[in-house]
Design a protein around this motif. Structure first.
Motif, PDB file in Angstrom:
ATOM      1  N   ALA A  39       0.852  -1.190   0.000  1.00  0.00           N
ATOM      2  CA  ALA A  39       0.000   0.000   0.000  1.00  0.00           C
ATOM      3  C   ALA A  39       0.887   1.238   0.000  1.00  0.00           C
ATOM      4  O   ALA A  39       1.801   1.367   0.813  1.00  0.00           O
ATOM      5  CB  ALA A  39      -0.902  -0.019   1.228  1.00  0.00           C
ATOM      6  N   GLU A  40       0.619   2.147  -0.928  1.00  0.00           N
ATOM      7  CA  GLU A  40       1.459   3.333  -1.101  1.00  0.00           C
ATOM      8  C   GLU A  40       0.614   4.593  -0.991  1.00  0.00           C
ATOM      9  O   GLU A  40      -0.592   4.580  -1.254  1.00  0.00           O
ATOM     10  CB  GLU A  40       2.132   3.302  -2.478  1.00  0.00           C
ATOM     11  N   ASN A  41       1.263   5.703  -0.619  1.00  0.00           N
ATOM     12  CA  ASN A  41       0.598   6.998  -0.584  1.00  0.00           C
ATOM     13  C   ASN A  41       0.716   7.655  -1.955  1.00  0.00           C
ATOM     14  O   ASN A  41       1.828   7.828  -2.467  1.00  0.00           O
ATOM     15  CB  ASN A  41       1.228   7.908   0.467  1.00  0.00           C
ATOM     16  N   ILE A  42      -0.428   8.018  -2.530  1.00  0.00           N
ATOM     17  CA  ILE A  42      -0.457   8.591  -3.874  1.00  0.00           C
ATOM     18  C   ILE A  42      -1.168   9.940  -3.824  1.00  0.00           C
ATOM     19  O   ILE A  42      -2.266  10.046  -3.273  1.00  0.00           O
ATOM     20  CB  ILE A  42      -1.176   7.657  -4.869  1.00  0.00           C
ATOM     21  N   LEU A  43      -0.539  10.952  -4.387  1.00  0.00           N
ATOM     22  CA  LEU A  43      -1.158  12.273  -4.530  1.00  0.00           C
ATOM     23  C   LEU A  43      -1.673  12.404  -5.962  1.00  0.00           C
ATOM     24  O   LEU A  43      -0.906  12.259  -6.917  1.00  0.00           O
ATOM     25  CB  LEU A  43      -0.143  13.372  -4.236  1.00  0.00           C
ATOM     26  N   PHE A  44      -2.963  12.649  -6.109  1.00  0.00           N
ATOM     27  CA  PHE A  44      -3.584  12.768  -7.435  1.00  0.00           C
ATOM     28  C   PHE A  44      -4.015  14.227  -7.610  1.00  0.00           C
ATOM     29  O   PHE A  44      -4.951  14.685  -6.971  1.00  0.00           O
ATOM     30  CB  PHE A  44      -4.789  11.837  -7.553  1.00  0.00           C
ATOM     31  N   LEU A  45      -3.316  14.931  -8.492  1.00  0.00           N
ATOM     32  CA  LEU A  45      -3.590  16.351  -8.718  1.00  0.00           C
ATOM     33  C   LEU A  45      -4.474  16.520  -9.949  1.00  0.00           C
ATOM     34  O   LEU A  45      -3.999  16.514 -11.086  1.00  0.00           O
ATOM     35  CB  LEU A  45      -2.272  17.110  -8.908  1.00  0.00           C
ATOM     36  N   GLN A  46      -5.778  16.656  -9.709  1.00  0.00           N
ATOM     37  CA  GLN A  46      -6.673  16.998 -10.810  1.00  0.00           C
ATOM     38  C   GLN A  46      -6.540  18.496 -11.090  1.00  0.00           C
ATOM     39  O   GLN A  46      -6.324  19.292 -10.181  1.00  0.00           O
ATOM     40  CB  GLN A  46      -8.115  16.644 -10.470  1.00  0.00           C
ATOM     41  N   THR A  47      -6.713  18.863 -12.343  1.00  0.00           N
ATOM     42  CA  THR A  47      -6.509  20.268 -12.713  1.00  0.00           C
ATOM     43  C   THR A  47      -7.646  20.830 -13.550  1.00  0.00           C
ATOM     44  O   THR A  47      -7.742  22.048 -13.692  1.00  0.00           O
ATOM     45  CB  THR A  47      -5.204  20.415 -13.522  1.00  0.00           C
ATOM     46  N   THR A  48      -8.502  19.972 -14.096  1.00  0.00           N
ATOM     47  CA  THR A  48      -9.496  20.417 -15.073  1.00  0.00           C
ATOM     48  C   THR A  48     -10.877  20.448 -14.440  1.00  0.00           C
ATOM     49  O   THR A  48     -11.397  19.402 -14.049  1.00  0.00           O
ATOM     50  CB  THR A  48      -9.492  19.487 -16.303  1.00  0.00           C
ATOM     51  N   PHE A  67      -8.331   6.709  -9.942  1.00  0.00           N
ATOM     52  CA  PHE A  67      -8.022   6.761  -8.507  1.00  0.00           C
ATOM     53  C   PHE A  67      -8.922   5.838  -7.694  1.00  0.00           C
ATOM     54  O   PHE A  67      -8.515   5.334  -6.649  1.00  0.00           O
ATOM     55  CB  PHE A  67      -8.002   8.198  -7.957  1.00  0.00           C
ATOM     56  N   ASP A  68     -10.135   5.528  -8.178  1.00  0.00           N
ATOM     57  CA  ASP A  68     -10.964   4.551  -7.476  1.00  0.00           C
ATOM     58  C   ASP A  68     -10.343   3.158  -7.543  1.00  0.00           C
ATOM     59  O   ASP A  68     -10.326   2.416  -6.556  1.00  0.00           O
ATOM     60  CB  ASP A  68     -12.376   4.520  -8.065  1.00  0.00           C
ATOM     61  N   ARG A  69      -9.828   2.794  -8.729  1.00  0.00           N
ATOM     62  CA  ARG A  69      -9.217   1.474  -8.868  1.00  0.00           C
ATOM     63  C   ARG A  69      -7.931   1.372  -8.027  1.00  0.00           C
ATOM     64  O   ARG A  69      -7.655   0.336  -7.427  1.00  0.00           O
ATOM     65  CB  ARG A  69      -8.919   1.183 -10.326  1.00  0.00           C
ATOM     66  N   LEU A  70      -7.146   2.440  -7.994  1.00  0.00           N
ATOM     67  CA  LEU A  70      -5.945   2.430  -7.154  1.00  0.00           C
ATOM     68  C   LEU A  70      -6.311   2.256  -5.682  1.00  0.00           C
ATOM     69  O   LEU A  70      -5.629   1.546  -4.934  1.00  0.00           O
ATOM     70  CB  LEU A  70      -5.143   3.722  -7.363  1.00  0.00           C
ATOM     71  N   HIS A  71      -7.408   2.903  -5.285  1.00  0.00           N
ATOM     72  CA  HIS A  71      -7.872   2.751  -3.903  1.00  0.00           C
ATOM     73  C   HIS A  71      -8.338   1.322  -3.644  1.00  0.00           C
ATOM     74  O   HIS A  71      -8.039   0.736  -2.590  1.00  0.00           O
ATOM     75  CB  HIS A  71      -9.001   3.744  -3.626  1.00  0.00           C
ATOM     76  N   ASN A 103      -7.188  -1.225  -4.969  1.00  0.00           N
ATOM     77  CA  ASN A 103      -5.978  -2.055  -4.904  1.00  0.00           C
ATOM     78  C   ASN A 103      -5.193  -1.866  -3.608  1.00  0.00           C
ATOM     79  O   ASN A 103      -4.105  -2.417  -3.462  1.00  0.00           O
ATOM     80  CB  ASN A 103      -5.070  -1.753  -6.102  1.00  0.00           C
ATOM     81  N   GLY A 104      -5.735  -1.055  -2.701  1.00  0.00           N
ATOM     82  CA  GLY A 104      -5.138  -0.949  -1.381  1.00  0.00           C
ATOM     83  C   GLY A 104      -4.262   0.259  -1.148  1.00  0.00           C
ATOM     84  O   GLY A 104      -3.606   0.359  -0.098  1.00  0.00           O
ATOM     85  N   HIS A 105      -4.224   1.205  -2.082  1.00  0.00           N
ATOM     86  CA  HIS A 105      -3.361   2.371  -1.928  1.00  0.00           C
ATOM     87  C   HIS A 105      -4.107   3.509  -1.221  1.00  0.00           C
ATOM     88  O   HIS A 105      -5.342   3.586  -1.249  1.00  0.00           O
ATOM     89  CB  HIS A 105      -2.853   2.836  -3.289  1.00  0.00           C
ATOM     90  N   ASN A 106      -3.336   4.413  -0.633  1.00  0.00           N
ATOM     91  CA  ASN A 106      -3.891   5.565   0.078  1.00  0.00           C
ATOM     92  C   ASN A 106      -3.865   6.774  -0.849  1.00  0.00           C
ATOM     93  O   ASN A 106      -2.791   7.207  -1.274  1.00  0.00           O
ATOM     94  CB  ASN A 106      -3.072   5.855   1.342  1.00  0.00           C
ATOM     95  N   LEU A 107      -5.013   7.340  -1.133  1.00  0.00           N
ATOM     96  CA  LEU A 107      -5.136   8.423  -2.109  1.00  0.00           C
ATOM     97  C   LEU A 107      -5.433   9.755  -1.436  1.00  0.00           C
ATOM     98  O   LEU A 107      -6.293   9.846  -0.554  1.00  0.00           O
ATOM     99  CB  LEU A 107      -6.259   8.124  -3.111  1.00  0.00           C
ATOM    100  N   THR A 108      -4.710  10.792  -1.856  1.00  0.00           N
ATOM    101  CA  THR A 108      -5.047  12.176  -1.535  1.00  0.00           C
ATOM    102  C   THR A 108      -5.323  12.861  -2.858  1.00  0.00           C
ATOM    103  O   THR A 108      -4.454  12.895  -3.740  1.00  0.00           O
ATOM    104  CB  THR A 108      -3.889  12.876  -0.803  1.00  0.00           C
ATOM    105  N   ILE A 109      -6.539  13.406  -3.024  1.00  0.00           N
ATOM    106  CA  ILE A 109      -7.002  13.818  -4.347  1.00  0.00           C
ATOM    107  C   ILE A 109      -7.450  15.272  -4.333  1.00  0.00           C
ATOM    108  O   ILE A 109      -8.362  15.648  -3.584  1.00  0.00           O
ATOM    109  CB  ILE A 109      -8.189  12.934  -4.810  1.00  0.00           C
ATOM    110  N   LEU A 110      -6.806  16.090  -5.155  1.00  0.00           N
ATOM    111  CA  LEU A 110      -7.281  17.456  -5.387  1.00  0.00           C
ATOM    112  C   LEU A 110      -8.456  17.370  -6.346  1.00  0.00           C
ATOM    113  O   LEU A 110      -8.332  16.825  -7.450  1.00  0.00           O
ATOM    114  CB  LEU A 110      -6.168  18.309  -5.992  1.00  0.00           C
ATOM    115  N   SER A 111      -9.615  17.884  -5.937  1.00  0.00           N
ATOM    116  CA  SER A 111     -10.840  17.637  -6.705  1.00  0.00           C
ATOM    117  C   SER A 111     -11.690  18.894  -6.812  1.00  0.00           C
ATOM    118  O   SER A 111     -11.692  19.748  -5.931  1.00  0.00           O
ATOM    119  CB  SER A 111     -11.657  16.524  -6.036  1.00  0.00           C
ATOM    120  N   PHE A 112     -12.428  18.976  -7.933  1.00  0.00           N
ATOM    121  CA  PHE A 112     -13.381  20.073  -8.149  1.00  0.00           C
ATOM    122  C   PHE A 112     -14.823  19.583  -8.035  1.00  0.00           C
ATOM    123  O   PHE A 112     -15.749  20.360  -8.205  1.00  0.00           O
ATOM    124  CB  PHE A 112     -13.153  20.696  -9.528  1.00  0.00           C
TER     125      PHE A 112
END
Length: 513
Positions: free
Chosen positions: A22-31, A44-48, A50-59
């Motif tokens: 399990a890894e920490n992943i930063l997902f920077l959405q821009t659009t 990012f849902d599939r990565l989650h 798969n057991g990873h920790n997601l931090t997601i910039l979202s609109f």
């Protein structure tokens, strides 16, 4: 019993491995587009899952859950539109020229960055503990390039660049994509790959204009924003974006123009399509009405049909009324506009477009030419009438016409007569359905679903951290070296010297004789 213990041990071991990885992943959405969010969400849902920790910039508003944290930028698109409206005040229905399209697109990008850099969530992310470890950063490189400062802020984890905007023209600055302006139309132009001399000249001009605006105007201002937020010692965006281990682009060879891609640019076009998109009982009942089929009208998440004015809305409604044998599902932000609508029309503020296009009763999509909607239509073999507004929409719709899958209708021509004629032509001519089915077969015949391909490569980045064997050496070379101009110059110089010496020797020989 021993067999059961063996299977149990294997299960425990696999779970332990999953936890360990399990890894920490930063997902920077821009659009700031709901459709782009849907595309990114599949990743990012599939990565989650798969057991990873997601931090997601979202609109888009989503509920944070365990190991999936959303940093929400509220009403971002509305703020941009307000700024652009105040700045231009232009509501013309005339189609944009390619030059205007390029300038307006980068104007939109710049306005978005100027607003985004002041949002509290950017500061919140900047204030994460200094020792916080992200194992990978996924950046939507469609826009918001100044956010790449977070790569160095978090000690240079592997960078993956993604875009739902096809393979953006500026992907070439992230990876070694050879650009042939004589065969690759700029996204703002409606040329095909077979261009005459004049079209090649114009196409070269459009590529030069975009290069200038992207690299000289937009990127210089993005770098200013980068330094303002992350400090003067931060590397330039041009240096950081070239660190991309892989680049995932929303393109597919079955529909897009021929383009040679390096091994670290992975086409994953259509990864958003096979998601669950439930129609609901009300739409199911409506589609079950006796009819020849269903027509879906949707201008996407960024174009509001109610803002096109009363006259155009009435033209659309009257067109639907003139085809009583078909059911029409119309995405409309203000259904209360109409006191009554015919029984073959239903209006909804949001529609499950992918689910509707997957339904065998759907016969036509009338849309704005956005890539994601067109990919859904192509996947399910649905003909399209495209009404382009900006950016790549003109070229997308032009591609449809060229392969006989649909028709283009400009906003300036959107009246009852033209719309009725276009709808009648597509519904009444079997060639559009036949061509759409052929394109669907090409699109869907893949050795691996596009989402699975995207996740495979993302997991590989987490496993190996870097792919130097996939990265082109030209990223560290000048254009003079890449195109061998120094070799040409050196060869020409050698020939000139040999010619000069030979001429001098011949001159001496002639004097002696």
């Amino acid at each position: 019993m021993l067999a059961r213990r063996g299977w149990f041990s294997l299960l425990v071991l696999s779970c332990a491995i999953s936890v360990c990885h399990a890894e920490n992943i930063l997902f920077l959405q821009t659009t700031p587009s709901r459709s782009h969010h849907i595309w990114n969400k599949q990743i990012f849902d599939r990565l989650h899952e798969n057991g990873h920790n997601l931090t997601i910039l979202s609109f888009e508003l989503e509920q944070s859950i365990r190991d999936k944290t959303f940093l929400l930028v509220d009403n971002f698109y509305g703020k941009i539109i307000n700024e652009l409206t105040d700045a231009s005040g232009n509501d013309s229905t005339d189609p944009m020229s390619p030059f205007e399209n390029i300038v307006n697109m980068y104007g939109f990008y710049e306005m978005a960055s100027e607003i985004l850099m002041k949002e509290p969530v950017v500061l919140d992310l900047l204030n994460y503990p200094k020792d916080f470890k992200f194992h990978m950063i996924v950046h939507d490189f469609t826009m918001g390039q100044f956010l790449l400062g977070f790569v160095q802020r978090f000690d240079n984890p592997p960078l993956v660049s993604v875009s739902a905007f096809n393979a953006p023209s500026y992907t070439t600055f992230l990876a070694d994509i050879p650009l042939r302006v004589t065969t690759m139309p700029n996204y703002a132009a409606d040329f095909g790959t077979s261009m005459n001399l004049i079209q090649r000249l114009w196409n070269t001009f459009y590529w030069c204009v975009e290069y200038y605006y992207r690299q000289r105007v937009f990127m210089s201002r993005e770098n200013r924003r980068l330094r303002q937020i992350f400090g003067e010692n931060t590397s330039t965006i041009e240096q950081i974006e070239r660190q991309s281990s892989i680049v995932l682009v929303n393109s597919d060879f079955s529909f897009d123009y021929h383009q040679a891609l390096p091994p670290n640019v992975i086409p994953v076009g259509g990864l958003h399509i096979q998601r669950s998109d439930n129609l609901g009982p009300e739409l199911q009942t409506f589609l079950s009405r006796p009819s020849k089929g269903t027509v879906v009208f949707s201008l996407g998440s960024n174009v509001k049909v109610e803002e096109l004015g009363y006259q155009i809305n009435q033209a659309i409604l009257q067109t639907f009324t003139s085809f009583p044998d078909y059911n029409f599902v119309w995405k409309h932000g203000a259904p209360e506009w109409f006191n009554t609508v015919p029984e073959n029309v239903i209006l909804r503020k949001w529609i499950p477009q992918s689910g509707l296009l997957a339904d065998t009763r759907t016969k036509l999509l009338i849309g704005h030419g956005g890539l994601l909607g067109l990919q859904e239509a192509l996947w399910y073999g649905i003909p399209v009438i495209g009404i382009p507004f900006f950016a790549d929409q003109y070229q997308n719709v032009d591609k449809l016409e060229r392969v006989g899958v649909g028709l283009k209708l400009l906003l300036s021509d959107l009246n009852i007569a033209k719309l009725r004629q276009s709808v009648g032509s597509v519904l009444g001519d079997e060639k559009y359905r036949r061509n759409a089915h052929f394109r669907a077969k090409l699109f869907r015949t893949q050795p691996q679903p596009p989402l699975e391909r995207a996740i495979f490569w993302l997991e590989k980045v987490l496993e190996h951290r870097d792919f130097p064997h996939l990265t082109s050496p030209t990223l560290d070379m000048s254009p003079v070296q890449i195109y061998g101009l120094d070799l040409v110059l050196g060869t020409a110089l050698i020939f000139a010297v040999v010619y000069k010496i030979s001429a001098r020797l011949l001159s001496f020989a002639n004097k002696d004789s």
